[in-house]
Every structure is written in C-alpha cells, then in structure tokens.
Design a protein around this motif. Structure first.
Motif, PDB file in Angstrom:
ATOM      1  N   LEU A  29       0.821  -1.213   0.000  1.00  0.00           N
ATOM      2  CA  LEU A  29       0.000   0.000   0.000  1.00  0.00           C
ATOM      3  C   LEU A  29       0.855   1.263   0.000  1.00  0.00           C
ATOM      4  O   LEU A  29       0.473   2.277  -0.581  1.00  0.00           O
ATOM      5  N   GLY A  30       2.029   1.181   0.625  1.00  0.00           N
ATOM      6  CA  GLY A  30       2.945   2.317   0.594  1.00  0.00           C
ATOM      7  C   GLY A  30       3.399   2.630  -0.818  1.00  0.00           C
ATOM      8  O   GLY A  30       3.478   3.795  -1.219  1.00  0.00           O
ATOM      9  N   TRP A  50       9.418   8.066   6.763  1.00  0.00           N
ATOM     10  CA  TRP A  50       8.460   7.074   6.261  1.00  0.00           C
ATOM     11  C   TRP A  50       8.974   6.444   4.971  1.00  0.00           C
ATOM     12  O   TRP A  50       8.962   5.231   4.804  1.00  0.00           O
ATOM     13  N   ARG A  51       9.435   7.289   4.057  1.00  0.00           N
ATOM     14  CA  ARG A  51       9.927   6.795   2.763  1.00  0.00           C
ATOM     15  C   ARG A  51      11.202   5.990   2.925  1.00  0.00           C
ATOM     16  O   ARG A  51      11.399   4.968   2.261  1.00  0.00           O
ATOM     17  N   LEU A  52      12.099   6.428   3.808  1.00  0.00           N
ATOM     18  CA  LEU A  52      13.332   5.682   4.039  1.00  0.00           C
ATOM     19  C   LEU A  52      13.019   4.309   4.634  1.00  0.00           C
ATOM     20  O   LEU A  52      13.597   3.304   4.212  1.00  0.00           O
ATOM     21  N   THR A  53      12.110   4.245   5.584  1.00  0.00           N
ATOM     22  CA  THR A  53      11.689   2.965   6.163  1.00  0.00           C
ATOM     23  C   THR A  53      11.140   2.048   5.082  1.00  0.00           C
ATOM     24  O   THR A  53      11.480   0.864   5.020  1.00  0.00           O
ATOM     25  N   HIS A  54      10.309   2.589   4.216  1.00  0.00           N
ATOM     26  CA  HIS A  54       9.707   1.820   3.131  1.00  0.00           C
ATOM     27  C   HIS A  54      10.777   1.295   2.184  1.00  0.00           C
ATOM     28  O   HIS A  54      10.781   0.112   1.815  1.00  0.00           O
ATOM     29  N   LEU A  55      11.705   2.147   1.794  1.00  0.00           N
ATOM     30  CA  LEU A  55      12.766   1.759   0.866  1.00  0.00           C
ATOM     31  C   LEU A  55      13.688   0.706   1.479  1.00  0.00           C
ATOM     32  O   LEU A  55      14.003  -0.311   0.837  1.00  0.00           O
ATOM     33  N   VAL A  56      14.124   0.916   2.705  1.00  0.00           N
ATOM     34  CA  VAL A  56      15.030  -0.032   3.360  1.00  0.00           C
ATOM     35  C   VAL A  56      14.332  -1.383   3.554  1.00  0.00           C
ATOM     36  O   VAL A  56      14.932  -2.435   3.301  1.00  0.00           O
ATOM     37  N   LEU A  57      13.091  -1.371   3.979  1.00  0.00           N
ATOM     38  CA  LEU A  57      12.354  -2.618   4.169  1.00  0.00           C
ATOM     39  C   LEU A  57      12.263  -3.397   2.867  1.00  0.00           C
ATOM     40  O   LEU A  57      12.512  -4.608   2.832  1.00  0.00           O
ATOM     41  N   PHE A 121      10.960  -0.691  -8.334  1.00  0.00           N
ATOM     42  CA  PHE A 121       9.837   0.245  -8.408  1.00  0.00           C
ATOM     43  C   PHE A 121       9.861   1.213  -7.229  1.00  0.00           C
ATOM     44  O   PHE A 121       9.678   2.428  -7.400  1.00  0.00           O
ATOM     45  N   VAL A 122      10.101   0.698  -6.019  1.00  0.00           N
ATOM     46  CA  VAL A 122      10.166   1.558  -4.825  1.00  0.00           C
ATOM     47  C   VAL A 122      11.331   2.544  -4.957  1.00  0.00           C
ATOM     48  O   VAL A 122      11.206   3.722  -4.615  1.00  0.00           O
ATOM     49  N   PRO A 130      10.468  12.502  -4.887  1.00  0.00           N
ATOM     50  CA  PRO A 130      11.499  12.548  -3.841  1.00  0.00           C
ATOM     51  C   PRO A 130      10.931  12.934  -2.481  1.00  0.00           C
ATOM     52  O   PRO A 130      10.057  13.802  -2.387  1.00  0.00           O
ATOM     53  N   PRO A 131      11.423  12.254  -1.438  1.00  0.00           N
ATOM     54  CA  PRO A 131      10.990  12.640  -0.090  1.00  0.00           C
ATOM     55  C   PRO A 131      11.591  13.986   0.280  1.00  0.00           C
ATOM     56  O   PRO A 131      12.587  14.414  -0.306  1.00  0.00           O
ATOM     57  N   GLN A 132      10.973  14.623   1.231  1.00  0.00           N
ATOM     58  CA  GLN A 132      11.453  15.933   1.670  1.00  0.00           C
ATOM     59  C   GLN A 132      11.608  15.925   3.181  1.00  0.00           C
ATOM     60  O   GLN A 132      10.753  15.427   3.893  1.00  0.00           O
ATOM     61  N   ARG A 133      12.703  16.509   3.617  1.00  0.00           N
ATOM     62  CA  ARG A 133      12.894  16.695   5.057  1.00  0.00           C
ATOM     63  C   ARG A 133      12.196  17.978   5.460  1.00  0.00           C
ATOM     64  O   ARG A 133      12.128  18.921   4.692  1.00  0.00           O
TER      65      ARG A 133
END
Length: 139
Positions: A29-30, A50-57, A121-122, A130-133
């Motif tokens: 879903l992410g 959130w995005r880093l967690t998703h990518l690393v996982l 894909f992720v 791109p994620p933003q800080r």
C-alpha cells in the motif's frame, strides 16, 4: 524463565502472522500511496523517515530473496508453531486465512524476480517522488 506454554506459543505465532501481514500491507500500500499521493498532493507521502523505512524494508526483502533466506517473521512463526505442537497441516483460523493472502507456491526465481522488480519500483518512486525533510529539523 519458564518455557512458553503451547497455547501461548500458538497465540504468539498468530500475532506474528498478523504482524507479517501488516508489513506486507505497508510495503504494497505504501508503494501505491506514493504515486497517488504525489498526484493528489498529499504531503505525508514525501515524509523522509516514512519513505526511508519503506525503501530499506523493500531492500531487505529483496536481499533475503537473493540470498534464499526466509523472512525472520516466518522463521519465528514456524518455531512458535512447532513449540505449540501444531502440525504443518493443522492451522488456526487466523493462520489459515492470512497465510493464503501472503504465501504462494512458486519457484524460487519467481520470488527473486518479483521482489527485485518491486524493490526497483520503490527505488524509482524515491527518484520520481522525492521525499522531503522538514525545514529546520535535523534527522
């Protein structure tokens, strides 16, 4: 420390299976939420942590597939089911239905290709949306 009772081991195995389904849903879903959220201008889909967690996982999942390793959640669940004295064919209601949602019988290379493609894909989403800080925050 006293050993786990079979009933507690069975309950914990079901809890781990539910957690495993939650991880699968987070990953799937992410990956859907990022492009939809970018299109709908949802700010949370660009959250860095959130995005880093998703990518690393997803990277860990793909690496496990390449190495032929089982997910630790699967290993723990199976160990608890053995501790509970549950036979492979005997399943609880939760195990029966949730297992059918996330486990499939297929050759190993299909999983490697699927997980690798999904990880790509992720990673592509990381570049495309791109994620933003947050300004002023140090992570």
């Amino acid at each position: 420390m006293q050993a786990l009772s079979p009933a507690l081991a069975s309950w914990l195995a079901d809890a781990i299976l539910i957690s495993h389904v939650a991880v699968v849903l987070f990953v799937l879903l992410g990956a859907l939420a990022v492009p939809i959220g970018a299109w709908r201008r949802w700010r949370w889909v660009r959250g860095f942590r959130w995005r880093l967690t998703h990518l690393v996982l997803m990277g860990v999942i793909a690496l496990q597939a390449w190495l032929g390793a089982l997910c630790p959640l699967t290993v723990w669940e199976q160990a608890l089911r053995r501790r509970a004295g549950e036979a492979v064919y005997r399943e609880s209601f939760i195990e029966y239905w949730l297992s059918r949602l996330i486990f499939f019988e297929a050759p190993w290379w299909i999983f490697v290709a699927a997980y690798s493609g999904f990880a790509a894909f992720v990673l592509l989403l990381w570049w495309a949306v791109p994620p933003q800080r947050r300004a002023g925050k140090v992570s």
